[in-house]
Design a protein around this motif. Structure first.
Motif, short mmCIF file in Angstrom:
data_model
loop_
_atom_site.label_atom_id
_atom_site.label_comp_id
_atom_site.label_asym_id
_atom_site.label_seq_id
_atom_site.Cartn_x
_atom_site.Cartn_y
_atom_site.Cartn_z
N LEU A 154 3.99 1.43 -6.19
CA LEU A 154 3.86 0.41 -5.51
C LEU A 154 2.84 0.41 -3.83
N VAL A 155 4.06 0.91 -3.34
CA VAL A 155 3.47 0.91 -1.79
C VAL A 155 2.51 1.70 -1.13
N ALA A 156 2.83 2.87 -2.07
CA ALA A 156 1.43 4.39 -2.31
C ALA A 156 -0.10 3.10 -1.81
N ASN A 157 -0.26 3.07 -3.76
CA ASN A 157 -0.82 2.31 -4.16
C ASN A 157 -1.65 1.10 -2.69
N ALA A 158 -0.58 0.07 -2.42
CA ALA A 158 -1.22 -0.84 -1.66
C ALA A 158 -1.56 -0.40 -0.39
N LEU A 159 -1.00 0.79 0.02
CA LEU A 159 -2.22 1.39 0.85
C LEU A 159 -2.62 1.75 0.87
N GLY A 160 -2.75 2.95 -0.25
CA GLY A 160 -4.54 3.31 -0.42
C GLY A 160 -5.23 2.31 -0.23
N ARG A 161 -4.92 1.00 -0.63
CA ARG A 161 -6.21 0.25 -0.56
C ARG A 161 -5.96 -0.37 0.64
N VAL A 162 -5.01 -1.15 1.43
CA VAL A 162 -5.44 -1.02 2.94
C VAL A 162 -6.52 0.22 3.48
N SER A 163 -5.99 0.88 3.69
CA SER A 163 -6.68 2.26 4.00
C SER A 163 -8.51 2.14 3.67
N PHE A 164 -8.69 1.71 2.16
CA PHE A 164 -9.75 2.26 1.49
C PHE A 164 -10.62 1.26 2.27
N ARG A 165 -10.18 -0.08 1.71
CA ARG A 165 -10.60 -1.48 3.31
C ARG A 165 -11.15 -1.18 4.67
N PRO A 174 -11.54 0.77 18.03
CA PRO A 174 -10.73 0.79 17.81
C PRO A 174 -10.89 0.70 16.22
N GLU A 175 -11.75 0.14 14.95
CA GLU A 175 -11.67 0.44 13.79
C GLU A 175 -11.68 1.25 13.84
N LEU A 176 -12.38 1.95 13.38
CA LEU A 176 -12.16 3.93 12.91
C LEU A 176 -10.74 4.37 13.05
N LYS A 177 -9.92 3.99 14.69
CA LYS A 177 -8.63 4.19 14.61
C LYS A 177 -7.75 3.80 13.80
N ALA A 184 -3.45 8.50 6.92
CA ALA A 184 -2.24 9.05 7.64
C ALA A 184 -1.31 7.89 6.96
N VAL A 185 -0.47 6.77 7.10
CA VAL A 185 0.06 6.91 6.70
C VAL A 185 0.16 6.57 4.96
N SER A 186 -1.14 5.61 4.42
CA SER A 186 -0.80 6.33 2.81
C SER A 186 -1.08 7.45 2.76
N ASP A 187 -1.13 8.69 3.15
CA ASP A 187 -1.22 9.91 2.63
C ASP A 187 0.32 10.08 3.05
N VAL A 188 1.54 10.18 4.17
CA VAL A 188 2.98 9.93 3.91
C VAL A 188 3.22 9.90 3.09
N ALA A 189 2.97 8.57 2.46
CA ALA A 189 3.28 7.71 1.39
C ALA A 189 3.18 8.31 0.07
N SER A 190 2.25 8.93 0.15
CA SER A 190 1.81 9.59 -1.07
C SER A 190 3.14 10.58 -1.15
N VAL A 191 3.00 11.25 -0.55
CA VAL A 191 4.43 13.02 0.25
C VAL A 191 5.87 12.11 -0.40
N VAL A 192 5.67 11.31 -0.12
CA VAL A 192 7.37 10.63 -0.35
C VAL A 192 6.88 10.10 -1.94
N LEU A 193 6.05 9.20 -2.21
CA LEU A 193 6.21 9.47 -3.43
C LEU A 193 6.01 10.42 -4.86
N SER A 194 5.47 11.76 -4.27
CA SER A 194 5.37 12.61 -4.84
C SER A 194 6.47 13.53 -5.11
#
Length: 229
Positions: A154-165, A174-177, A184-194
């Motif tokens: 659930l967290v990884a999917n939510a972060l993925g949507r935030v990252s995409f938007r 600043p927006e690019l940062k 990067a946080v979404s990718d870390v969450a994906s590692v934990v999920l896997s």
């Protein structure tokens, strides 16, 4: 009836793809940190080299990693959904009675809005319990690993949507940062999920191959999974 042979093969492919995905996500995290540092230096005016060339190299690298992640995600989705279906069928083939979720709906609920927030977890929990080999499997306890996996999903999917938007709206540095940090946080969450899902796969496979009627169709490593090498 013994364990379905194609379940062992499917498990091996799930393990392979998850480890490949973890490696790619780690590379993505490192690449994302590099992008954040570059943007920070440009914003602070401390970058002493050709900004345009550096930005182009960064964009090419990030784009290539993103394409690899997308292709790998699609491959993982196909193989993992197939594995879930087989795990459900296998529990039935080994003797579990009274399962609520059919093999089709064990994966179908992932595609139903709103219900996909809890139904897929219930289906996986049923597979987990039904794989125990106990006649009263419905009253069996759950696992922190299983709960952690679903929370991470659930967290990884939510972060993925935030990252995409954020990435779609980003124009200024600043927006690019912010978009880079979210990615990067979404990718870390994906590692934990896997990593957590690897444990779920390992335990369900171990439970099903431990049934008296089960006959593993291929050698297993010390972790209880089919050998992938």
């Amino acid at each position: 009836m013994g364990i379905l042979k194609n379940f062992s093969t499917s498990t091996s492919w799930v393990v392979r793809l998850l480890w490949i995905g973890i490696a790619v996500d780690v590379i993505a995290v490192l690449s994302g940190l590099s992008e954040i540092w570059l943007l920070s230096d440009i914003e602070a005016g401390t970058y002493d080299y050709d900004v345009t060339a550096a930005a182009n190299r960064n964009d090419s690298r990030q784009g290539a990693i993103g394409i690899v992640q997308l292709v790998l995600y699609l491959a993982q989705a196909i193989v993992i959904l197939g594995w879930i279906r087989l795990a459900n069928k296998n529990a039935r083939a080994l003797g579990a009675r009274g399962m609520e979720f059919t093999p089709g709906w064990a994966i179908g609920w992932y595609f139903i809005p709103i219900a996909n927030l809890w139904k897929p977890y219930q289906a996986m929990l049923e597979i987990w319990r039904a794989s125990s080999g106990s006649p009263d499997w419905k009253s069996a306890g759950t696992s922190g690993t299983l709960q952690g996996w679903w929370a991470a999903w659930l967290v990884a999917n939510a972060l993925g949507r935030v990252s995409f938007r954020l990435s779609m709206k980003a124009r200024e540095i600043p927006e690019l940062k912010n978009a880079s940090i979210a990615t990067a946080v979404s990718d870390v969450a994906s590692v934990v999920l896997s990593l957590l899902f690897l444990e779920v796969v390992k335990e369900i496979y171990r439970r099903q191959t431990a049934w008296p009627a089960a006959a593993p169709a291929m050698p297993q490593d010390s972790a209880g999974l089919p050998e992938t090498a």
